[in-house]
Design a protein around this motif. Structure first.
Motif, short mmCIF file in Angstrom:
data_model
loop_
_atom_site.label_atom_id
_atom_site.label_comp_id
_atom_site.label_asym_id
_atom_site.label_seq_id
_atom_site.Cartn_x
_atom_site.Cartn_y
_atom_site.Cartn_z
N THR A 36 -2.54 10.28 14.94
CA THR A 36 -1.29 9.62 14.58
C THR A 36 -1.57 8.27 13.93
O THR A 36 -0.95 7.93 12.91
CB THR A 36 -0.42 9.40 15.84
N ASP A 37 -2.51 7.53 14.47
CA ASP A 37 -2.86 6.24 13.88
C ASP A 37 -3.45 6.42 12.48
O ASP A 37 -3.15 5.65 11.57
CB ASP A 37 -3.86 5.49 14.75
N LEU A 84 -2.83 8.87 10.37
CA LEU A 84 -1.75 9.25 9.44
C LEU A 84 -0.87 8.05 9.10
O LEU A 84 -0.48 7.86 7.94
CB LEU A 84 -0.91 10.37 10.04
N LEU A 85 -0.55 7.25 10.09
CA LEU A 85 0.26 6.05 9.83
C LEU A 85 -0.48 5.07 8.92
O LEU A 85 0.12 4.47 8.02
CB LEU A 85 0.64 5.37 11.14
N TYR A 86 -1.78 4.93 9.13
CA TYR A 86 -2.58 4.05 8.30
C TYR A 86 -2.59 4.53 6.85
O TYR A 86 -2.38 3.76 5.91
CB TYR A 86 -4.01 3.96 8.85
N ARG A 87 -2.82 5.83 6.66
CA ARG A 87 -2.85 6.38 5.30
C ARG A 87 -1.49 6.29 4.61
O ARG A 87 -1.40 5.99 3.42
CB ARG A 87 -3.34 7.82 5.33
N ALA A 88 -0.42 6.54 5.36
CA ALA A 88 0.92 6.43 4.78
C ALA A 88 1.22 4.98 4.39
O ALA A 88 1.79 4.73 3.32
CB ALA A 88 1.96 6.93 5.78
N THR A 89 0.80 4.04 5.22
CA THR A 89 1.01 2.63 4.90
C THR A 89 0.23 2.23 3.66
O THR A 89 0.76 1.53 2.78
CB THR A 89 0.59 1.75 6.09
N ALA A 115 -0.74 4.22 1.21
CA ALA A 115 -0.14 4.88 0.05
C ALA A 115 1.12 4.14 -0.41
O ALA A 115 1.32 3.91 -1.61
CB ALA A 115 0.19 6.33 0.38
N LEU A 116 1.96 3.75 0.55
CA LEU A 116 3.17 3.00 0.19
C LEU A 116 2.83 1.64 -0.40
O LEU A 116 3.51 1.17 -1.32
CB LEU A 116 4.06 2.83 1.41
N THR A 117 1.77 1.01 0.10
CA THR A 117 1.36 -0.28 -0.43
C THR A 117 0.88 -0.15 -1.87
O THR A 117 1.26 -0.95 -2.74
CB THR A 117 0.26 -0.89 0.45
#
Length: 83
Positions: free
Chosen positions: A50-51, A53-58, A60-62
């Protein structure tokens, strides 16, 4: 209208005062061991999948947000001519 407010007040009071507390297992010591162990991972990734995935999503959004800001700055600096 006032009758509905009184009914809501009674329901709210009942749910708070009549609910039984659940007993949960204390997992703080297990989490402390997990996050303090030296396994070469940064602390923001030690929580598991979960961490990650959240890191990668953050990230990508950045990257997307930075690109979009640069695109908009380019359009503001060099506007298209109207015919």
């Amino acid at each position: 209208m006032f009758r509905h407010l009184l009914g809501f007040q009674q329901v709210a009071r009942r749910s708070v005062s009549g609910s039984a507390r659940r007993q949960t297992k204390n997992t703080i010591t297990e989490k402390q061991k997990l996050f303090q162990e030296d396994n070469g991972l940064p602390v923001h990734l030690k929580g598991g999948t979960t961490d990650a995935l959240l890191y990668r999503a953050t990230m990508a959004l950045t990257v997307f947000g930075t690109g979009f800001v640069l695109y908009e700055l380019w359009n503001a600096a060099f506007p298209q001519k109207k015919h």
